[in-house]
Design an enzyme around this catalytic site. Structure first.
Site, mmCIF file in Angstrom:
data_model
loop_
_atom_site.group_PDB
_atom_site.id
_atom_site.type_symbol
_atom_site.label_atom_id
_atom_site.label_comp_id
_atom_site.label_asym_id
_atom_site.label_seq_id
_atom_site.Cartn_x
_atom_site.Cartn_y
_atom_site.Cartn_z
ATOM 1 N N SER A 111 1.248 -1.279 0.247
ATOM 2 C CA SER A 111 0.405 0.147 -0.298
ATOM 3 C C SER A 111 0.816 1.298 -0.317
ATOM 4 C CB SER A 111 -0.888 0.256 1.587
ATOM 5 O OG SER A 111 -0.545 -0.114 2.095
ATOM 6 N N HIS A 161 0.257 4.782 7.874
ATOM 7 C CA HIS A 161 0.412 5.006 6.223
ATOM 8 C C HIS A 161 0.884 6.613 6.277
ATOM 9 C CE1 HIS A 161 -2.419 2.384 4.831
ATOM 10 N NE2 HIS A 161 -0.555 2.028 4.359
ATOM 11 N N ASP A 204 -3.470 7.560 8.706
ATOM 12 C CA ASP A 204 -4.468 6.459 8.888
ATOM 13 C C ASP A 204 -3.411 6.136 9.775
ATOM 14 O OD1 ASP A 204 -3.144 5.454 7.704
ATOM 15 O OD2 ASP A 204 -4.116 4.881 6.192
#
Ligand SMILES: *[C@@H]1O[C@H](CO)[C@@H](O)[C@H](O)[C@H]1NC(C)=O
Ligand SMILES: *[C@@H]1O[C@H](CO)[C@@H](O)[C@H](O)[C@H]1NC(C)=O
Ligand SMILES: *[C@@H]1O[C@H](CO)[C@@H](O)[C@H](O)[C@H]1NC(C)=O
Ligand SMILES: *[C@@H]1O[C@H](CO)[C@@H](O)[C@H](O)[C@H]1NC(C)=O
Ligand SMILES: *[C@@H]1O[C@H](CO)[C@@H](O)[C@H](O)[C@H]1NC(C)=O
Ligand SMILES: *[C@@H]1O[C@H](CO)[C@@H](O)[C@H](O)[C@H]1NC(C)=O
Length: 391
Positions: A50, A341, A338
């Site tokens: 991600s 990240h 978040d």
């Protein structure tokens, strides 16, 4: 020099010039490095999780998504599947290299001339191991990403450029950012430490990564940008349940992996022809920001996610932003967007150091600017033969 010697020399010289000129004739579209005006990087092929995904998971059946606000709140086109508020490190490297943004592989519109500046194969929640990420649904593992690259992307690239990828790939950067999920969403989550030591698990990851890097090199990749793991234990992960390991377990795992990764890259460089790399030490870059005075870094909140994140007991996963949830006002003051990240502001720090830093503790052994400009060896000296043009 004897007459025979000078005839031979003459023959060698004409052979060399013949091969140079024939190679530049069919190399107009292919061997960008051989155009006499330096080594312009044509694009990026991206693999990983991600941290470098730019929208592939939008097209997959997974709960690991970032296609809704507040993700992308500061990104020019809004939520895109990037797991942050603004640009990720890949976007920022593209900016530095004066390249357009790279399209995601899973997007059906990623075809034709859209792929000539590269394709992003990264998938949120994925890892080096095939089963990493299955907890959130479907993720494309690193193995599958490399397979997709070989079978689909390279075939399309060859069709677009009208040439063999072993000639064109040296002009692209191969970027790999993977591994964190193998610990957080696999080893610690599944309590694999009961059966396998962290050393053995890490050795297994590194061996598997080595195969993928060798594969990419055998396909023609020459310039690799590899991201180290971040200090996983510093990420906020709300109500950090023991299931994903204590902060110090996670940081120790990341350091062990990073240490082995550096050894692997050094070893590949000495074993493979023309393998160059930059190892971006994200661990050090993030740690330095964490421990430097906020008055210097501008990051007054190094601990909390900028967006609202529901914990497990609240029905969330402790990582993802709540859909349409609250978000902090000054996003340049937060290190984490978040539960996992970094914010776009931290990504700028990482990408800037990756591109420009001359400290080997940031970018080892050279930085991305130097890697991009590095002249690939076109000629090698073969004992008894002389200079030979390499493929
Ligand atoms: C994931 O992919 C497999 C097929 O590869 C499919 O059977 C499964 O239903 C998919 N979805 C999830 C959420 O795992
Ligand atoms: C992992 O998946 C790839 C294809 O995605 C497959 O070729 C490979 O055999 C799998 N590896 C293991 C260890 O299952
Ligand atoms: C090189 O690229 C151009 C434009 O993409 C294309 O028209 C041409 O056919 C290509 N050359 C070869 C040898 O395929
Ligand atoms: C590309 O070149 C390599 C080595 O020169 C060769 O093995 C391979 O078959 C070629 N592929 C294509 C599609 O021409
Ligand atoms: C680690 O690997 C070594 C060598 O393969 C093996 O002898 C040892 O039993 C393994 N230990 C654990 C805890 O996995
Ligand atoms: C590099 O080559 C040496 C000697 O052949 C070997 O021991 C080592 O495993 C190789 N490294 C990698 C990463 O393949």
């Amino acid at each position: 020099m004897t007459e025979r010697g000078s005839k031979l020399l003459c023959l060698y010289l004409s052979l060399i010039f013949a091969s140079v000129s024939s190679s530049s004739a069919d190399a107009d579209n292919c061997s960008f490095t051989n155009n006499g005006v330096g080594n312009k990087i044509q694009g990026l092929f991206v693999f990983g999780s991600s941290l470098v995904d730019n929208g592939n998971n939008n097209f997959l059946e997974t709960r690991s998504k970032a296609d809704y606000l507040p993700y992308g709140i500061d990104f020019p086109s809004g939520p895109s599947g990037r797991f942050t508020n603004n640009k990720n490190v890949i976007d920022l490297l593209c900016d530095q290299l004066k390249l357009p943004l790279i399209p995601p592989f899973q997007d059906p519109s990623t075809k034709g001339s859209k792929i000539v500046h590269g394709v992003n194969h990264a998938s949120g929640a994925s890892g080096i191991l095939n089963d990493t990420g299955s907890i959130a649904g479907n993720a494309t593992s690193l193995s599958q990403q490399v397979l997709d690259f070989e079978e689909v992307t390279l075939a399309n690239l060859e069709a677009q450029l009208g040439c063999n990828c072993s000639q064109s790939l040296p002009s692209y950067l191969i970027v790999v950012g993977v591994g964190g999920n193998d610990y957080m969403l696999n080893y610690f989550l599944r309590k694999l430490y009961i059966q396998i030591s962290i050393e053995n698990f890490t050795a297994n990851l590194i061996a598997s990564l080595a195969q993928k890097l060798q594969k990419l090199h055998s396909l023609g990749g020459r310039k690799f940008v590899v991201m180290s793991l971040m200090p996983l234990g510093y990420s906020p992960v709300i109500n950090r349940p023991n299931i994903i390991g204590t902060p110090s377990q996670l940081n120790n795992a990341a350091q062990l992996y990073n240490d082995r990764l550096k050894t692997l890259l050094d070893s590949l460089r000495s074993n493979l022809s023309d393998f160059s790399f930059v190892l971006i030490n994200q661990y050090n870059i993030i740690s330095s920001l964490t421990y430097s005075p906020p008055s210097r870094t501008g990051f007054t909140d190094i601990r909390n996610p900028c967006c609202a994140v529901a914990s497990l007991s609240q029905g969330g996963n402790g990582i993802s932003c709540d859909r349409g949830g609250k978000v902090c006002g000054d996003r340049t003051a937060y290190m984490y967007f978040d539960g996992l990240h970094p914010t776009g502001a931290v990504n700028i720090e990482i990408a800037t150091k990756a591109y420009d830093s001359t400290l080997q503790s940031d970018a080892y052994p050279i930085n991305v600017r130097q890697l991009a400009q590095q002249q690939l060896k076109r000629f090698i000296r073969k004992p008894g033969i002389g200079l030979v043009l390499t493929a």
